[in-house]
Write an enzyme that holds these catalytic residues in place. Structure first.
Site, PDB file in Angstrom:
ATOM      1  N   LYS A  68      26.702 -15.221   7.656  1.00 43.52           N
ATOM      2  CA  LYS A  68      27.269 -14.679   8.891  1.00 43.52           C
ATOM      3  C   LYS A  68      27.030 -15.635  10.065  1.00 43.52           C
ATOM      4  O   LYS A  68      27.961 -15.946  10.817  1.00 43.52           O
ATOM      5  CB  LYS A  68      26.659 -13.312   9.200  1.00 43.52           C
ATOM      6  N   ASP A  70      29.723  -8.793  10.559  1.00 48.08           N
ATOM      7  CA  ASP A  70      28.512  -8.088  10.961  1.00 48.08           C
ATOM      8  C   ASP A  70      28.715  -6.593  10.716  1.00 48.08           C
ATOM      9  O   ASP A  70      29.690  -6.192  10.074  1.00 48.08           O
ATOM     10  CB  ASP A  70      28.192  -8.383  12.425  1.00 48.08           C
TER      11      ASP A  70
END
Length: 215
Positions: A120, A138
């Site tokens: 991420k 996320d």
């Protein structure tokens, strides 16, 4: 979400916010990398408060290395998990200096090799700092992908790969920010604000949350 509705979904988000930006404050790729690393399980507002104190003193890998772990902790102690984050950031800075000449690498593999940097974080840096068409999934984007039917998946990687396939090319660069901001302020976790959602027409979530009487 119907395939035919996806371009309309993103066109609507684009019309409302043509040039979306991260809410983390930064001026260089390294400042962005450090801020994203510090932002895990913390708010952007909280990270910005800390980096406003840190960056005027140390905003390069070598400068943060010179602070040492305890020195760095004194600047970021208001952020959750600051002790482990300080260690990760120090080791990341060490690798950047020793392996990359103090520069932030521009490949996912090299970024993910840095301590505390996962997929991420790497995707955020690639997208925001270097203009790659990556999607950093996320909790907000994971929720939207599943709730709206845009990209259902059991894991963040499932959602990311589906988003890459379903988002039209012309929207991929900014898709990450449109989705995260929408999830942060409209399609919130507990009671999505469906009554003020510009893309509710295209969303598969049922039943839609009704407007509160005060609204």
């Amino acid at each position: 979400m119907k395939k035919a509705d996806i371009p309309l979904f993103f066109a609507t988000l684009q019309a409302a916010n043509p040039e979306p930006r991260t809410e983390l404050e930064y001026t260089t790729p390294f400042e962005l990398l450090a801020a994203v690393l510090l932002s895990a399980q913390a708010t952007d507002v909280g990270v910005n408060k800390a980096t406003r104190r840190l960056y005027p003193v140390a905003n390069t890998p070598q400068a943060i290395l010179d602070l040492g772990v305890e020195g760095l902790e004194s600047y970021i102690k208001t952020i959750g998990l600051y002790r482990s984050k300080a260690k990760h950031l120090i080791e990341t800075c060490r690798m950047l200096v020793e392996l990359h000449g103090g520069e932030v690498p521009q490949t996912r593999a090299e970024l993910e090799a840095l301590p505390g940097v996962g997929r991420k974080t790497a995707n955020v840096v690639l997208n925001v700092a270097f203009g790659h068409e990556t999607i950093a999934v996320d909790t907000h984007i994971f929720r939207i992908g599943n709730r709206t039917g845009l990209a259902p998946g059991k894991t963040p990687l499932d959602v990311e790969l589906k988003l890459e396939k379903r988002i039209p090319p012309e929207y991929r660069l900014h898709a990450h920010h449109w989705l995260i901001l929408h999830g942060r302020y409209v399609c919130v976790a507990r009671k999505p604000r469906c009554w003020e959602c510009a893309v509710a027409t295209f969303c598969a979530f049922k039943p839609k949350t009704p407007a509160p009487k005060s609204a």
